[in-house]
Design a protein around this motif. Sequence first.
Motif, short mmCIF file in Angstrom:
data_model
loop_
_atom_site.label_atom_id
_atom_site.label_comp_id
_atom_site.label_asym_id
_atom_site.label_seq_id
_atom_site.Cartn_x
_atom_site.Cartn_y
_atom_site.Cartn_z
N ILE A 167 27.00 9.95 10.00
CA ILE A 167 27.75 11.11 9.52
C ILE A 167 27.00 11.83 8.40
O ILE A 167 26.94 13.07 8.37
N GLU A 168 26.38 11.06 7.50
CA GLU A 168 25.66 11.67 6.38
C GLU A 168 24.41 12.41 6.86
O GLU A 168 23.91 13.30 6.16
N ASN A 169 23.89 12.03 8.00
CA ASN A 169 22.68 12.67 8.55
C ASN A 169 22.97 13.30 9.91
O ASN A 169 22.15 13.25 10.82
N TRP A 170 24.15 13.90 10.03
CA TRP A 170 24.63 14.36 11.32
C TRP A 170 23.71 15.38 11.98
O TRP A 170 23.46 15.32 13.18
N GLU A 171 23.22 16.33 11.25
CA GLU A 171 22.40 17.39 11.84
C GLU A 171 21.16 16.83 12.53
O GLU A 171 20.71 17.37 13.53
N GLU A 172 20.62 15.74 11.99
CA GLU A 172 19.47 15.11 12.62
C GLU A 172 19.90 14.11 13.70
O GLU A 172 19.36 14.08 14.80
N ARG A 173 20.88 13.30 13.37
CA ARG A 173 21.27 12.21 14.27
C ARG A 173 22.00 12.69 15.53
O ARG A 173 21.95 12.03 16.57
N LYS A 174 22.68 13.82 15.46
CA LYS A 174 23.44 14.29 16.63
C LYS A 174 22.54 14.56 17.84
O LYS A 174 23.00 14.51 18.98
N LYS A 175 21.27 14.83 17.58
CA LYS A 175 20.34 15.09 18.67
C LYS A 175 20.02 13.82 19.45
O LYS A 175 19.61 13.88 20.60
N GLU A 176 20.22 12.68 18.79
CA GLU A 176 19.90 11.40 19.43
C GLU A 176 21.10 10.83 20.20
O GLU A 176 20.94 9.97 21.06
N ILE A 177 22.30 11.30 19.86
CA ILE A 177 23.53 10.73 20.42
C ILE A 177 23.92 11.44 21.69
O ILE A 177 24.23 12.64 21.68
N ILE A 178 23.91 10.73 22.78
CA ILE A 178 24.27 11.31 24.07
C ILE A 178 25.72 11.02 24.43
O ILE A 178 26.43 11.83 24.98
N ASP A 179 26.18 9.82 24.09
CA ASP A 179 27.53 9.39 24.46
C ASP A 179 27.99 8.33 23.48
O ASP A 179 27.24 7.90 22.61
N MET A 180 29.25 7.89 23.62
CA MET A 180 29.78 6.81 22.81
C MET A 180 29.96 5.56 23.66
O MET A 180 30.37 5.65 24.82
N ASP A 181 29.65 4.43 23.09
CA ASP A 181 29.85 3.16 23.78
C ASP A 181 31.32 2.79 23.64
O ASP A 181 31.75 2.26 22.62
N TRP A 182 32.12 3.09 24.66
CA TRP A 182 33.56 2.88 24.53
C TRP A 182 33.93 1.41 24.40
O TRP A 182 34.94 1.08 23.80
N GLN A 183 33.11 0.52 24.97
CA GLN A 183 33.41 -0.91 24.87
C GLN A 183 33.31 -1.40 23.42
O GLN A 183 34.17 -2.12 22.93
N GLU A 184 32.24 -1.00 22.75
CA GLU A 184 32.10 -1.35 21.34
C GLU A 184 33.18 -0.65 20.53
O GLU A 184 33.77 -1.23 19.62
N PHE A 185 33.44 0.60 20.88
CA PHE A 185 34.45 1.41 20.21
C PHE A 185 35.81 0.72 20.24
O PHE A 185 36.48 0.57 19.22
N GLN A 186 36.22 0.26 21.43
CA GLN A 186 37.54 -0.35 21.57
C GLN A 186 37.60 -1.71 20.87
O GLN A 186 38.62 -2.09 20.33
N GLN A 187 36.49 -2.43 20.88
CA GLN A 187 36.48 -3.75 20.23
C GLN A 187 36.65 -3.60 18.72
O GLN A 187 37.41 -4.34 18.09
#
Length: 241
Positions: A167-187
Amino acid sequence: MNHYEQKAYEEVQEWKRKLLKRSNLIKRVSKKAQEKINEKIPEKVHTVITDSIKNMVKMTVAGSSFTTKMEMTRNSSLEEREKKLTEKIAVYQKTATVEGAGTGAGGILLGLADFPLLLSIKMKFLFEAAAVYGFDTKEYEERLFILHIFQLAFSSEEKRKETLQVIENWEERKKEIIDMDWQEFQQEYRDYIDFVKMLQLVPGIGAIVGAYANYNLMEHLGEVAKNAYRIRILANAPKFY
């Protein structure tokens, strides 16, 4: 950076210190107790939670739900936005409290129904919070940012550190993020709320626990959302400290 923004910046720094503070002994012991309790939770409960989170993440990423219109523009002051956000938090806390009390009083079946209902309330709030801060949730990256706010609010100590860095480096990191791992998310989410939400299924105290838990979970989410958006906005504000 005006005086309100300066004060907000200082509040963000204090909030981050509290967020990243190592869990105390009681919390660590409680976590171990929670893990043992989780082993005794009926599989049906785990299935409801898993399916609910999976569907929520997929709908959010696809943009097929929770749509809202921007309520304010980026030209609005931070103070104006946050007055509006405070109003939103209060409304959603009331909604979550009523919903938690109702399902908590209805026994195990309605208690189980609380999981997807509360998820929906939380995500609707986050979409409206984005709109208040002037971010367009029609954009894919903004929906991913919302999921990161959710994960920052309801995750383990290690995951919080990792998510805050994103979140603190969103402008740079958002380019690397394609999707969310829902399994880790739900755990992460399940482990965070399991203990208190399981008490909601206990006859006799479910209504009280449900109302109290939902009120506080929404308050916590509101605080995390506010500070996450502050981080993005204040990163571009001229500084005089």
